[in-house]
Design a protein around this motif. Sequence first.
Motif, PDB file in Angstrom:
ATOM      1  N   ALA A 244       0.688  -1.408  -0.093  1.00 17.90           N
ATOM      2  CA  ALA A 244       0.278  -0.072   0.221  1.00 17.90           C
ATOM      3  C   ALA A 244       0.747   1.124   0.375  1.00 17.90           C
ATOM      4  N   ILE A 245       0.128   2.238  -0.619  1.00 12.62           N
ATOM      5  CA  ILE A 245       1.169   3.576  -0.735  1.00 12.62           C
ATOM      6  C   ILE A 245       0.088   4.924   0.315  1.00 12.62           C
ATOM      7  N   ALA A 246       1.152   5.690   1.093  1.00 17.64           N
ATOM      8  CA  ALA A 246       0.060   6.729   1.578  1.00 17.64           C
ATOM      9  C   ALA A 246       0.737   7.916   1.766  1.00 17.64           C
ATOM     10  N   ARG A 247       0.262   9.120   1.905  1.00 13.55           N
ATOM     11  CA  ARG A 247       0.272  10.919   1.867  1.00 13.55           C
ATOM     12  C   ARG A 247       1.593  10.564   3.021  1.00 13.55           C
ATOM     13  N   HIS A 248       1.486   9.766   4.653  1.00 16.57           N
ATOM     14  CA  HIS A 248       1.982   9.742   5.442  1.00 16.57           C
ATOM     15  C   HIS A 248       1.582   8.093   6.706  1.00 16.57           C
ATOM     16  N   PRO A 249       2.238   7.487   7.115  1.00 17.54           N
ATOM     17  CA  PRO A 249       2.651   6.190   7.283  1.00 17.54           C
ATOM     18  C   PRO A 249       1.717   5.563   8.406  1.00 17.54           C
ATOM     19  N   SER A 250       0.574   6.463   8.869  1.00 14.75           N
ATOM     20  CA  SER A 250      -0.609   5.847   9.697  1.00 14.75           C
ATOM     21  C   SER A 250      -1.751   5.414   8.985  1.00 14.75           C
ATOM     22  N   GLN A 251      -2.222   6.199   7.269  1.00 11.95           N
ATOM     23  CA  GLN A 251      -2.350   5.456   6.857  1.00 11.95           C
ATOM     24  C   GLN A 251      -3.220   4.061   6.052  1.00 11.95           C
ATOM     25  N   VAL A 252      -1.469   3.414   6.806  1.00 12.95           N
ATOM     26  CA  VAL A 252      -0.905   2.104   5.978  1.00 12.95           C
ATOM     27  C   VAL A 252      -0.605   1.718   7.307  1.00 12.95           C
ATOM     28  N   MET A 253      -1.171   1.175   8.143  1.00 12.18           N
ATOM     29  CA  MET A 253      -1.188   0.526   9.258  1.00 12.18           C
ATOM     30  C   MET A 253      -1.204  -0.976   8.625  1.00 12.18           C
ATOM     31  N   PRO A 254      -0.661  -2.375   9.098  1.00 14.42           N
ATOM     32  CA  PRO A 254      -0.997  -3.581   8.116  1.00 14.42           C
ATOM     33  C   PRO A 254      -2.625  -4.362   9.036  1.00 14.42           C
ATOM     34  N   LEU A 255      -2.208  -2.966  10.836  1.00 13.27           N
ATOM     35  CA  LEU A 255      -4.164  -3.315  11.240  1.00 13.27           C
ATOM     36  C   LEU A 255      -3.930  -3.130  11.990  1.00 13.27           C
ATOM     37  N   SER A 256      -5.202  -2.057  12.466  1.00 13.95           N
ATOM     38  CA  SER A 256      -4.930  -1.259  13.111  1.00 13.95           C
ATOM     39  C   SER A 256      -6.321  -1.441  13.503  1.00 13.95           C
ATOM     40  N   GLY A 257      -7.461  -0.810  14.447  1.00 13.98           N
ATOM     41  CA  GLY A 257      -8.476  -0.667  15.263  1.00 13.98           C
ATOM     42  C   GLY A 257      -8.915  -0.548  16.700  1.00 13.98           C
ATOM     43  N   PHE A 258     -10.203  -0.374  17.353  1.00 10.82           N
ATOM     44  CA  PHE A 258     -10.180  -0.249  18.191  1.00 10.82           C
ATOM     45  C   PHE A 258     -11.101  -1.036  18.988  1.00 10.82           C
ATOM     46  N   TRP A 259     -10.892  -1.106  20.591  1.00  7.53           N
ATOM     47  CA  TRP A 259     -11.743  -2.724  21.666  1.00  7.53           C
ATOM     48  C   TRP A 259     -12.357  -1.560  22.486  1.00  7.53           C
ATOM     49  N   PHE A 260     -12.937  -2.029  23.209  1.00  3.89           N
ATOM     50  CA  PHE A 260     -13.290  -1.308  24.245  1.00  3.89           C
ATOM     51  C   PHE A 260     -13.199  -2.307  25.643  1.00  3.89           C
ATOM     52  N   GLY A 261     -12.821  -1.496  26.890  1.00  5.14           N
ATOM     53  CA  GLY A 261     -12.807  -2.551  27.901  1.00  5.14           C
ATOM     54  C   GLY A 261     -11.418  -1.182  28.426  1.00  5.14           C
ATOM     55  N   GLU A 262     -11.899  -1.874  30.075  1.00  2.16           N
ATOM     56  CA  GLU A 262     -10.600  -1.294  30.163  1.00  2.16           C
ATOM     57  C   GLU A 262      -9.306  -1.262  30.364  1.00  2.16           C
TER      58      GLU A 262
END
Length: 305
Positions: A258-276
């Motif tokens: 993948a290509i991007a303007r800046h690194p944060s656009q193409v993290m191999p795996l990214s997401g969020f979770w809910f918990g402590e």
Amino acid sequence: MSVIYDLEHITTYSYRNPVTFGKHRAVFLPSATHRERILSYLVETNVPCKIRWIMDTLSNNVAELEFSEPAKELIVTCRLRAEHFGLKAIAEFPLDPRALEIPVQYTPDEWSDLSVFMRPHAEDPDSSVATWAKYFVAGDQDHTLDVLQRMMDTIKNTLSYQSRETEGTQSPGETLRLKSGTCRDYAWLMIESLRRLGLACRFVSGYLYDGALDGGEVGMIGSGATHAWLQVYLPGAGWRNYDPTNQITTGFDLIPVAIARHPSQVMPLSGFWFGETQDYLGMNVKVLIRKLANLPEFESKSVAL
């Protein structure tokens, strides 16, 4: 010549108690180009999920994962089999005269298309990055390929490679101050420096294949893992690879995803979770790349219709 390879990318997140997962993005599948042919691919998870494929604004393939159950562990496995064509030496793609010296002269159409890759993204409050970049064009040292080579060599030879488990990328100024970084940090420093010299650059996320690993030998820095480098647009030659971590510009080793303007656009795996917050125990990434075969090169011809 081309190489057929198998890739397995396994990411494991561990938690002390079951947590709920938000949407995740997986970026592991290369776009089909004249240098990459996808033969098969698969995404698997240990938690039931819905997978939806999209193409982002830069035509990168993105798998969106939506999970339906909480869990103490999340395992995302991406598998790929592809045929990879290496990149020939830049001497076989001579530069246009307007690209021989810095500043490179882009046409109006090129400016319109490349402007997002020419504009610096990272802040440079103390001008350390701009000052460092200007060092490479001081005096009469303005031949484009020489500048690119010297900058890549300087990053490789004067900075210390330091692997880092935490996500994210250092600012270019921080990398210069610390004199160390990861492949992502090296690439980002070179990109932002070249942008300040008027060159169009883009961040590349992918994998580093090293034949030495097939024989059980010690490979290049970052081999057998996710990797990052950059591409510079040079009129006459097009987008050309520069890997300051290993001083690579050609060959079969760099497998772009993948290509991007800046690194944060193409993290191999990214997401969020809910918990402590204290429930998070850590992340483990395992990447396996195995060459299956070499295929003979064929001659391509242009035919007038």
